[in-house]
Design a protein around this motif. Structure first.
Motif, PDB file in Angstrom:
ATOM      1  N   UNK A 104       0.848  -1.182   0.000  1.00 10.01           N
ATOM      2  CA  UNK A 104       0.000   0.000   0.000  1.00 10.01           C
ATOM      3  C   UNK A 104       0.887   1.237   0.000  1.00 10.01           C
ATOM      4  N   UNK A 105       0.498   2.245  -0.751  1.00 14.64           N
ATOM      5  CA  UNK A 105       1.263   3.479  -0.835  1.00 14.64           C
ATOM      6  C   UNK A 105       0.534   4.585  -0.065  1.00 14.64           C
ATOM      7  N   UNK A 106       1.242   5.253   0.842  1.00 11.78           N
ATOM      8  CA  UNK A 106       0.723   6.412   1.555  1.00 11.78           C
ATOM      9  C   UNK A 106       1.602   7.597   1.199  1.00 11.78           C
ATOM     10  N   UNK A 107       1.009   8.613   0.594  1.00 12.08           N
ATOM     11  CA  UNK A 107       1.771   9.781   0.154  1.00 12.08           C
ATOM     12  C   UNK A 107       2.008  10.710   1.342  1.00 12.08           C
ATOM     13  N   UNK A 108       3.259  10.832   1.743  1.00 14.18           N
ATOM     14  CA  UNK A 108       3.608  11.702   2.861  1.00 14.18           C
ATOM     15  C   UNK A 108       4.240  12.997   2.409  1.00 14.18           C
ATOM     16  N   UNK A 109       3.959  13.407   1.193  1.00 15.04           N
ATOM     17  CA  UNK A 109       4.588  14.594   0.630  1.00 15.04           C
ATOM     18  C   UNK A 109       4.429  15.793   1.562  1.00 15.04           C
ATOM     19  N   UNK A 110       5.532  16.464   1.851  1.00  9.60           N
ATOM     20  CA  UNK A 110       5.537  17.635   2.718  1.00  9.60           C
ATOM     21  C   UNK A 110       5.759  17.322   4.186  1.00  9.60           C
ATOM     22  N   UNK A 111       5.759  16.040   4.547  1.00 10.79           N
ATOM     23  CA  UNK A 111       5.884  15.672   5.961  1.00 10.79           C
ATOM     24  C   UNK A 111       7.342  15.433   6.351  1.00 10.79           C
ATOM     25  N   UNK A 112       7.659  15.795   7.571  1.00 11.37           N
ATOM     26  CA  UNK A 112       8.943  15.485   8.189  1.00 11.37           C
ATOM     27  C   UNK A 112       8.699  14.324   9.147  1.00 11.37           C
ATOM     28  N   UNK A 113       9.489  13.254   9.019  1.00  9.61           N
ATOM     29  CA  UNK A 113       9.261  12.044   9.805  1.00  9.61           C
ATOM     30  C   UNK A 113      10.317  11.919  10.889  1.00  9.61           C
ATOM     31  N   UNK A 114       9.843  11.734  12.127  1.00  7.53           N
ATOM     32  CA  UNK A 114      10.716  11.523  13.276  1.00  7.53           C
ATOM     33  C   UNK A 114      10.237  10.276  14.010  1.00  7.53           C
ATOM     34  N   UNK A 115      11.060   9.707  14.871  1.00  8.29           N
ATOM     35  CA  UNK A 115      10.572   8.585  15.689  1.00  8.29           C
ATOM     36  C   UNK A 115       9.424   9.036  16.578  1.00  8.29           C
TER      37      UNK A 115
END
Length: 526
Positions: A87-98
């Protein structure tokens, strides 16, 4: 099993009024998250995100994260990561941290509103250190996970808190309890109130057995001695003035006077007053138990503050790896107990009326009893505590982010974000604050291989942010998604969690997301 856990912890709560005399208690909230997203496929990809390195703050834009089950399998440039059938989830624009970790919390305590775990997850908290336990809680954990998959993970818990009358104030009893809790599987020993000789005997036995000790220090116990005997974590900076006394130019004279006075007497039992109700009030704001003599000593400690002596303490903490968990939000809600910013907090919509009424009655009592001179002492004390945060950070003292959720004016999940803001007021950088709730938590627990960073092999516990968290502390609040145990929660899911708590726990009518955000914006702009 659940009922036996609650019964045991109610017994612990009755004993905890003595802990309140040392300035900080913990009456928490129970209840788990009940809203889960749609069942996730075996594998899925969070694509087109910017990954934040929690060690350096370096940003890696245009990345995708492959997740299988509850584990990160691969982190790679989006153009090169292909996962057929995922499955693809578009996280465009998001900053990912733990995922964030609240390293001092009480969500498994009884007697407070449901939904605490749910609100924590909705605020990006994927793990917590439970700071009060019981043999029943330890037994339940041995049988399986204590929290559901759609709630933060229980990272560590003690057994019974070491404080009279749960543990007799003798060296033999304290040593026996350390051995008992190690056999029961406790992750650490939580201590609140023990005489210094008993405290040191307990520390020595815990170090011999290899089980960490965390908790409070009695003011009579020199913090240097506790650190040298292996104290793993000091909560709330002592609490009160336990560390600050060691920063005073008058320390020898102050300690001599304290020794002559002896330990403080336990709170008096008032005829006709429900002891449990008295405990609840004391734990909600222990600052109301401070006597004029205690505050006078506090004033003297603050007036003789010596930064050089504090830096000496900091060097010892670094050498001994004695961690600090400031819980500034807990300290401030006590020392500014009638502050309008807490009484008018829109997040109180998640708190039942009975609890809000208790907090409001304590705020009124605070306003009536605390004199202008005493308010000035509390103000100066908190300024010194903020100063300690910055001084310790500059010296390299290891520290963790914790809220002590469970105290007065604290709302689950939101209180950790208030802690972030107060750490910012202490002039810590956004990166340091992010580290304290992610990679430093992993380091403290010895779990850097499974948590604290966004990398292959780590648990799929993540927070998506709408702005760069290294650029501003405020961006740590801009949550645009959460991943917990491999399940993705979109903004609509997180908002629904909060609204379910408001409806189920408080019985308030549903508010739109726009209304809630407008209220919060107005509140934080005051």
């Amino acid at each position: 099993m659940r009922s036996s856990i609650m019964k045991s912890m109610r017994t612990a709560s009755r004993a905890a009024i003595l802990a309140a005399t040392l300035a900080v208690g913990a009456a928490g909230a129970s209840g788990g998250a009940q809203t889960a997203p749609a069942v996730q496929p075996a594998s899925w990809v969070l694509g087109n995100v910017t990954v934040v390195d929690t060690r350096t703050g370096r940003l890696s834009p245009g990345m995708s994260i492959l997740i299988e089950g509850g584990t990160i399998v691969r982190v790679a440039p989006a153009r090169s990561l292909r996962a057929n059938g995922a499955r693809q989830v578009d996280g465009r624009g998001a900053f990912v941290v733990p995922g964030y970790n609240d390293m001092h919390a009480h969500p498994l305590n009884p007697g407070s509103p449901e939904g605490g775990l749910q609100l924590m997850l909705a605020n990006g908290i994927t793990g917590f250190r439970q700071m009060s336990g019981s043999p029943e809680l330890l037994a339940a954990r041995r049988a399986g996970p204590v929290t559901p998959p759609d709630a933060p993970a229980l990272l560590a818990t003690p057994g019974n808190i070491l404080t009279p009358p749960l543990v007799a104030p003798t060296a033999e009893a304290a040593v026996a309890e350390v051995r008992r809790q190690r056999e029961q599987g406790a992750d650490f020993i939580k201590v609140v109130a023990l005489p210094p000789p008993v405290y040191l005997a307990m520390l020595d036995e815990a170090r011999r057995l290899g089980i960490p000790v965390a908790g409070h220090l009695a003011a009579q116990l020199d913090v240097r001695t506790a650190s040298d005997h292996g104290m793993r974590a000091i909560e709330h900076f002592g609490p009160w003035e336990s560390i600050l006394i060691a920063c005073s130019r008058d320390e020898p004279a102050i300690r001599q006077e304290m020794a002559a006075m002896g330990p403080p007497p336990p709170p008096a039992i008032v005829p006709g007053v429900n002891p449990l109700a008295a405990v609840q009030r004391a734990l909600a704001n222990p600052a109301l138990l401070a006597t004029p003599a205690t505050l006078g000593r506090t004033r003297r400690v603050l007036d003789t503050f010596d930064p050089a002596r504090c830096r000496d303490i900091a060097r010892r903490f670094v050498a001994n790896q004695t961690w600090q968990v400031p819980t500034l939000i807990r300290l401030r809600t006590m020392q500014f107990g009638d502050d309008a910013r807490y009484r008018n907090n829109p997040d109180l919509r998640y708190i039942p009326n009975a609890t809000r009424q208790l907090w409001e009655s304590l705020a009124q009592e605070f306003g009536q009893r605390i004199t202008p001179d005493q308010r000035e002492i509390f103000t100066s004390l908190f300024a010194a505590q903020l100063r300690l945060v910055k001084l310790f950070d500059e010296a390299g003292v290891p520290m963790l982010a914790g809220s002590d959720y469970g105290g007065g004016w604290e709302v689950a999940g939101f209180s950790l974000h208030q802690e972030f803001d107060l750490l910012g007021e202490a002039h810590l950088s956004p990166l340091r604050i992010l580290q304290m709730t992610t990679i430093d938590a992993a380091r403290f627990l010895g779990r850097e291989s499974t948590m604290g960073s966004v990398a292959a092999g780590r648990n799929a516990d993540l927070v998506l942010l709408g702005a760069n968290p290294v650029a501003a502390v405020a961006n740590l609040h801009r949550i645009s998604g959460v991943v917990r145990a491999g399940h993705y929660y979109a903004p609509a899911d997180l908002n629904r969690m909060k609204e379910e708590v408001a409806r189920r726990v408080v019985g308030q009518p549903r508010a739109t997301r726009e209304q809630v955000e407008a209220q919060r914006l107005a509140y934080h702009s005051d």
